[in-house]
Design an enzyme around this catalytic site. Structure first.
Site, mmCIF file in Angstrom:
data_model
loop_
_atom_site.group_PDB
_atom_site.id
_atom_site.type_symbol
_atom_site.label_atom_id
_atom_site.label_comp_id
_atom_site.label_asym_id
_atom_site.label_seq_id
_atom_site.Cartn_x
_atom_site.Cartn_y
_atom_site.Cartn_z
ATOM 1 N N MET A 1 0.807 -1.217 0.000
ATOM 2 C CA MET A 1 0.000 0.000 0.000
ATOM 3 C C MET A 1 0.838 1.264 0.000
ATOM 4 O O MET A 1 0.308 2.357 0.123
ATOM 5 C CB MET A 1 -0.919 -0.010 1.228
ATOM 6 C CG MET A 1 -2.047 -1.018 1.139
ATOM 7 S SD MET A 1 -3.206 -0.641 -0.171
ATOM 8 C CE MET A 1 -4.059 0.756 0.526
ATOM 9 N N GLN B 1 4.917 3.440 0.693
ATOM 10 C CA GLN B 1 6.271 3.535 1.226
ATOM 11 C C GLN B 1 6.209 4.066 2.652
ATOM 12 O O GLN B 1 5.422 4.951 2.980
ATOM 13 C CB GLN B 1 7.093 4.488 0.355
ATOM 14 C CG GLN B 1 8.540 4.600 0.740
ATOM 15 C CD GLN B 1 9.374 3.509 0.108
ATOM 16 O OE1 GLN B 1 8.932 2.867 -0.828
ATOM 17 N NE2 GLN B 1 10.574 3.294 0.618
ATOM 18 N N LYS C 1 3.845 7.079 6.450
ATOM 19 C CA LYS C 1 3.480 6.143 5.392
ATOM 20 C C LYS C 1 2.699 6.889 4.330
ATOM 21 O O LYS C 1 1.657 7.502 4.609
ATOM 22 C CB LYS C 1 2.646 4.993 5.941
ATOM 23 C CG LYS C 1 2.261 3.978 4.867
ATOM 24 C CD LYS C 1 1.676 2.711 5.462
ATOM 25 C CE LYS C 1 1.437 1.677 4.388
ATOM 26 N NZ LYS C 1 0.943 0.390 4.923
ATOM 27 N N ASP D 1 -6.080 -7.098 6.998
ATOM 28 C CA ASP D 1 -4.761 -7.604 6.578
ATOM 29 C C ASP D 1 -3.940 -7.978 7.805
ATOM 30 O O ASP D 1 -2.735 -7.742 7.852
ATOM 31 C CB ASP D 1 -4.024 -6.554 5.746
ATOM 32 C CG ASP D 1 -2.807 -7.144 5.018
ATOM 33 O OD1 ASP D 1 -2.797 -8.364 4.786
ATOM 34 O OD2 ASP D 1 -1.876 -6.382 4.708
#
Length: 820
Positions: A72, A74, A90, A183
């Site tokens: 999703m 860096q 992020k 996730d």
């Protein structure tokens, strides 16, 4: 040729001039991958379109270095100059094919909710913003390993559970704000330097009820409805399944709606992997993984049954069958963790409360050492040889094999004494007592050993291989030796079952350990199997014994209980519904006990697997397994006596005959049954099987089939009376036009057996078939009175339909009048 075009582009709101230092870039660039955007920035600096002085910034945050790159986006280590603290930043990249505008709005809203989520076990989100068209999250910087990295080290089971429980509390906090992770995996749990677990990377999470919220913000609510052609639908249909596939629940793999119970599934997959070293499901593709999930979790033999059940519930295919919520699961895991500590505290307090005078006796009782004679008295090769000379055993099942049994028993004793293994010593003492009993009985019965003696000899071979690992309490051991063993030696199984039912009253105040309860359950279930008919209770008792054996790590006892439960369920109840899952547990236990080919327990497993394969129509697999059973049994005869292995060989031949009969290879089935009868002329199952197959395949005369079936009925002790009576009635029905009186006699005999509560059919299906044939026999004889009506009450709807069809056909053909 590029001049005018470049001037026009720089003049736009998303141009390349000084006004660009507000952080905007052309939307075409904002839609590119992170790496492409970075290259674009480097080119801008080289062309003088962007100042390069000072640290690179995203918003007010100064980037230091890259930490990681995920699906999703860096993650950077950054510095917040306003609060003077390190942070993790992020930057979220859009997925290929996504509606970028909708996705940005979605992630921005989720980030705002996450920023309000403050919890000890969740990575804190400090800020959210948009930079050059991309959403970014600013989070606390956790300087520590991931949970996956940490669990690869030597962590105890308790420590692994503690970390997952902490992560579970983080998920609970998110779920309370209607945030689901989607996730969860050990890579997304960070461990602080203090050893605290924090769940991070909620990048795939979404807020429940999101379509309504987006509608209120002006976005198209249908865009996120899986029933419409919106963003989420396009994402999944383009081949992108959100989340890491191997941890994803089935509903997510299928692209369906997810909720908090989906996180529970992923959590249980990850915890199972952490405790067992392998995930419960494996598949090279999404479809293969889905098939594995539907089949049920694999492995887990090393797990305590209670813990395995907790995880298996969380891994249910149907979300409604999982735990109601994460809080329920986490509380159960905490209770599981707390219970051993509570036991240790109670033991310690009890220990402190003992006086010095009582301490010695208390420790002696706790250690429960058997008398030293267990290791001394069985210099038995000489003693037993003198007591039971070969001349006395010449015509018994032990002839020529006494030395083998004595020396194997002696070896068990010597090993237990050399290693000071208390459970082994208790087992060796029991083997000594049992062997002496078998020797006495073999001498008494001489040339005509009973079937019971042969079964006890076969069981003795199994007992030699199955050495328990957990010792029994001294008090319970005394009960076994004084009350249960004499009954077992005399085959008084009904009395054993009665003693089991009255045990608590007879031994009030006796507290049994888990090992005691495992052994007690094995003795009771084994006896109840032999008398029937409540086989459901037998299976429950075996499984309860398995549970207690697991609690103390006694794999051999757990394996014995598992085989007993599986054998009863398949051969007595014909319960194939859960057999495959139970067979996998059996395989795990066999592996844990290091049981290999040539062991009685492996042969029993293969026989049951062949039965299951036969029921599924996999006849080649069933034949392969059954031939392996026969080969294994022949090998076993080399190390034990022929008589004790003979019953297993006969059973193997009969089951092989069943496989061939199902395949339509009647002649080969007849050969197998005849071979079994050559070894054991009175074996009831071989007699019944041969009589039935001769009738069904029209091989031989009705008189030959009748001979075998009547021979099987001479022995009233086995549970194939109903099966023999049913096949015999079928033979007489084929002869009914010329033998109506014989048909009536055969029908009445079977009817009496079915009405007699003392006559137990081998399976419920056998009883149902018997009643159906009784009803048909009444119809053939034109007798439709009360007996016929009672038989109808015992039939299923399918059988009633079939019976009514037969009756209609008989009436159309004007059958003969009933004989007077």
């Amino acid at each position: 040729m590029f001049g005018d075009h470049g001037q026009d582009a720089m003049a736009t709101d998303e141009g390349y001039g000084d006004e660009d230092f507000d952080g905007t870039v052309p939307s075409a660039v904002a839609d590119l991958a992170i790496e492409d955007q970075a290259m674009f920035e480097r080119i801008r600096v080289r062309l003088g379109m962007r100042r390069s002085d000072g640290p690179e910034r995203i918003g007010r945050y100064e980037l230091r270095d890259s930490i990681a790159r995920g699906g999703m986006g860096q993650v950077y280590r950054a510095h917040d100059p306003e609060l003077d603290r390190p942070v993790a930043l992020k930057q979220i990249a859009p997925l290929p094919g996504a509606d970028v505008e909708v996705l940005r709005e979605r992630l921005r809203r989720e980030a705002q909710v996450l920023a309000k989520l403050a919890h000890d076990h969740v990575v804190t989100v400090h800020d959210v913003g948009i930079h050059r068209g991309l959403v970014y999250l600013v989070m606390e910087l956790v300087e520590g390993p991931t949970l996956r990295e940490l669990q690869a080290s030597e962590l105890s089971v308790a420590e692994r559970l503690r970390l997952y429980v902490e992560a579970g509390h983080g998920l609970i906090a998110a779920h309370e704000r209607d945030i689901i992770h989607r996730d969860f995996k050990p890579d997304n749990v960070l461990i602080t330097p203090e050893g605290k677990a924090k769940v991070g990377d909620f990048g795939l999470a979404h807020v429940l009820g999101e379509p309504l919220a987006l509608a209120e913000s002006g976005a198209d609510a249908s865009a996120l409805d899986p029933e419409h052609e919106g963003t989420e639908s396009r994402l999944t249909r383009s081949g992108e399944v959100l989340g890491t596939r191997v941890y994803s629940p089935p509903e997510q793999l299928r692209g369906r709606a997810t909720d908090a119970r989906s996180d529970q599934f992923s959590f249980c997959v990850a915890l199972w992997e952490a405790l067992c070293g392998a995930r419960p499901f494996a598949g090279a593709s999404t479809n293969a993984l889905l098939r594995a999930i539907v089949a049920g979790p694999l492995g887990g033999a090393e797990l305590d049954p209670r813990l395995r059940k907790l995880l298996a519930t969380g891994l249910a295919v149907d979300p409604d069958q999982r735990h109601p919520d994460m809080a329920t699961l986490v509380k159960a895991l905490e209770d599981y963790l707390e219970r051993p500590r509570a036991r240790r505290r109670r033991r310690w307090m009890m220990f402190l409360g003992l006086t010095a005078a009582a301490l010695g006796s208390a420790l002696t009782a706790y250690v429960q050492r058997p008398p030293d004679e267990v290791c001394d008295e069985f210099e038995g090769a000489t003693e037993l040889r003198e007591q039971y000379p070969l001349s006395a055993l010449e015509y018994t099942p032990l002839a020529g094999n006494l030395d083998t049994k004595i020396h194997r028993t002696l070896a068990r004793t010597q090993h237990a004494c050399a290693t000071d293994d208390l459970a082994g010593k208790q087992h060796a003492a029991a083997l000594q007592r049992k062997l002496k009993h078998l020797l006495n009985r073999a001498v008494e019965e001489g040339e005509a050993p009973s079937e019971a003696l042969e079964e006890q000899l076969a069981q003795f071979e199994v007992d030699l291989d199955s050495v328990p690992r957990a010792p029994l309490s001294k008090e319970f051991l005394e009960v076994l030796e004084s009350e249960f063993e004499p009954l077992e030696f005399d085959e008084r199984y009904a009395k054993i079952v009665s003693s089991c039912l009255d045990f608590d009253n007879a031994h009030e105040g006796l507290v049994l350990s888990h090992a005691d309860l495992a052994e007690f359950g094995l003795r009771c279930a084994s006896a109840e199997t032999l008398i029937g008919p409540d086989y459901e209770h037998v299976v429950e008792t075996f499984l309860e014994a398995r549970h207690h054996a697991f609690r103390v790590g006694d794999i051999p006892r757990a394996l014995e209980a598992q085989l007993g439960a599986l054998k009863t369920a398949l051969m007595r109840l014909n319960d194939y519904e859960h057999a495959e899952a139970e067979l996998r547990i059996t395989d795990d236990l066999l592996a844990a006990a290091r049981v290999g080919w040539g062991d009685h327990r492996q042969a029993t497993r293969d026989e049951l697997a062949a039965l299951l394969a036969r029921d599924h129509g996999a006849y080649e697999e069933a034949e392969r397994l059954q031939l392996r059973v026969i080969t294994s049994t022949l090998v076993l005869t080399l190390r034990s006596d022929i008589q004790s292995a003979q019953s297993q060989l006969v059973a193997g031949l009969v089951n092989l005959g069943h496989v061939w009969d199902r395949q339509g290879r009647g002649e080969r089935a007849i050969d197998a049954y005849r071979s079994a009868l050559t070894l054991e002329p009175d074996d009831p199952e071989a007699l019944v099987a041969l009589g039935c197959v001769l009738h069904n395949n029209k091989k031989g005369s009705p008189g030959e089939a009748r001979k075998y079936l009547e021979s099987a009925q001479k022995d009233k002790e086995h549970d194939l009376q109903v099966a023999a009576g049913a096949c015999l009635l079928a033979v007489e029905m084929a002869e009914s036009p010329t033998r109506p009186k014989v048909l009536a006699q055969s029908r009445d005999a079977l009817e009496q057996m079915l009405l007699d509560p003392q006559t137990h059919a081998a399976t419920p299906q056998t009883r149902a078939k018997g009643w159906f044939l009784v009803a048909v026999a009444h119809a053939l004889l034109g007798e439709f009175g009360p007996a016929y009506e009672h038989a109808r009450t015992e039939l299923s709807e399918e059988q009633l339909t079939q019976l009514d069809g037969i009756v209609a056909q008989l009436r159309a053909e004007d059958p003969p009048q009933p004989s007077p």
